[in-house]
Design a protein around this motif. Structure first.
Motif, short mmCIF file in Angstrom:
data_model
loop_
_atom_site.label_atom_id
_atom_site.label_comp_id
_atom_site.label_asym_id
_atom_site.label_seq_id
_atom_site.Cartn_x
_atom_site.Cartn_y
_atom_site.Cartn_z
N LYS A 16 1.22 -1.18 -0.06
CA LYS A 16 0.23 -0.04 0.11
C LYS A 16 1.00 1.06 0.15
O LYS A 16 0.31 2.12 -0.61
N ALA A 19 1.83 1.39 -3.40
CA ALA A 19 1.10 2.86 -4.29
C ALA A 19 0.58 3.37 -4.36
O ALA A 19 0.30 4.16 -5.51
N LYS A 20 0.83 3.73 -2.76
CA LYS A 20 0.45 5.28 -3.27
C LYS A 20 1.56 6.33 -3.62
O LYS A 20 1.70 7.31 -4.18
N ASN A 22 3.06 5.51 -6.08
CA ASN A 22 3.48 5.92 -7.48
C ASN A 22 2.42 6.33 -8.43
O ASN A 22 2.37 6.47 -9.52
N GLN A 23 1.07 6.27 -7.08
CA GLN A 23 0.19 7.46 -7.56
C GLN A 23 0.47 8.58 -7.51
O GLN A 23 -0.55 9.86 -8.28
N SER A 24 1.38 9.14 -6.67
CA SER A 24 1.97 10.72 -6.65
C SER A 24 2.46 10.55 -8.25
O SER A 24 2.64 11.96 -7.99
N TYR A 26 3.54 11.68 -11.36
CA TYR A 26 2.42 12.11 -13.19
C TYR A 26 4.15 11.97 -14.20
O TYR A 26 5.06 12.92 -13.53
N LYS A 32 2.82 2.85 -15.20
CA LYS A 32 2.52 2.53 -14.27
C LYS A 32 2.44 0.98 -13.91
O LYS A 32 1.70 -0.38 -14.78
N LYS A 34 1.52 -2.42 -11.88
CA LYS A 34 -0.09 -2.58 -10.66
C LYS A 34 0.38 -2.54 -9.64
O LYS A 34 1.19 -3.33 -9.39
N PRO A 35 -0.70 -2.08 -8.65
CA PRO A 35 -0.11 -2.60 -7.56
C PRO A 35 -0.15 -3.94 -6.83
O PRO A 35 1.17 -4.00 -6.45
N ALA A 125 6.83 2.21 -13.21
CA ALA A 125 6.88 2.42 -14.19
C ALA A 125 7.71 2.52 -15.22
O ALA A 125 8.97 2.75 -15.29
#
Ligand code: ATP
Ligand code: MG
Length: 169
Positions: A16, A19-20, A22-24, A26, A32, A34-35, A125
């Motif tokens: 988690k 993944a967080k 990675n979400q941040s 851009y 990316k 996948k988690p 990514a």
């Protein structure tokens, strides 16, 4: 034939956190990871038949390593493979002992291992063009086990399946 690799597989909390981060991130065109696929590759095997897979499973009783942790504290851009990944500035000796022991074991079965220096990383990514500036808290990854993973091609892209897990001492 199965496409296999050895990896450290994160627990849910660690997954988690990664993944967080990675979400941040851009950047245009980034693909990316996948988690569910986040991991640290230890040794890549490539295509392995059933017979060799059985031999590999048996050989893992020879691998004896103590649990260790890795602090992933930097986002890096690797130009040639066009990756964004999390890297660690230093490793516990046990990690290098583990990678070395796995390679030595696999070489005994006639498998060719690359002898580039090992660089622990978590690929976040692909298709990256540049480094992205981010604020991140270091991620402490407590490694309690290592896993044999199958890489499966699916219509949704690659999917990694844990085949077996071996606990550290
Ligand atoms: P795809 O190849 O479909 O784009 P992928 O690279 O995520 O997807 P695999 O090629 O099956 O999936 O790789 C599985 C893991 O092994 C990944 O962590 C990948 O970076 C690593 N890997 C793949 N090929 C090698 C290699 N030749 N040497 C070292 N590590 C590798
Ligand atoms: Mg690949």
């Amino acid at each position: 034939m199965k496409r296999l690799f050895f990896a450290l597989w994160p627990d849910n909390a660690t997954r988690k956190q990664i993944a967080k981060i990675n979400q941040s991130i851009y950047s245009e065109g980034l693909r990316k990871v996948k988690p569910d696929n986040l991991h640290v590759t230890l040794v890549f095997l490539g295509n392995v038949d059933t017979e060799l897979e059985a031999i590999i499973h048996l050989g893992m009783k020879n691998i004896s390593v103590q649990a260790f942790s890795i602090c992933f504290d930097q986002l890096a851009f690797w130009r040639k493979p066009r990756l964004l990944c999390l890297t660690a500035q230093q490793y516990d000796q046990q990690l290098l002992i583990l990678v070395d022991a796995l390679k030595k074991e696999l070489e005994q079965y006639g498998m060719m291992m690359e002898d580039r220096a090992y660089k622990a990383h978590i690929t976040l990514a692909r298709k990256a063009h540049r480094l992205v500036e981010i604020e991140m808290q270091p991620i402490t990854w407590q490694a309690q086990s290592f896993c044999l993973i199958e890489s499966l091609s699916t219509p949704d892209g690659v999917h990694y399946q844990v085949l077996q897990r071996w606990d550290f001492k």
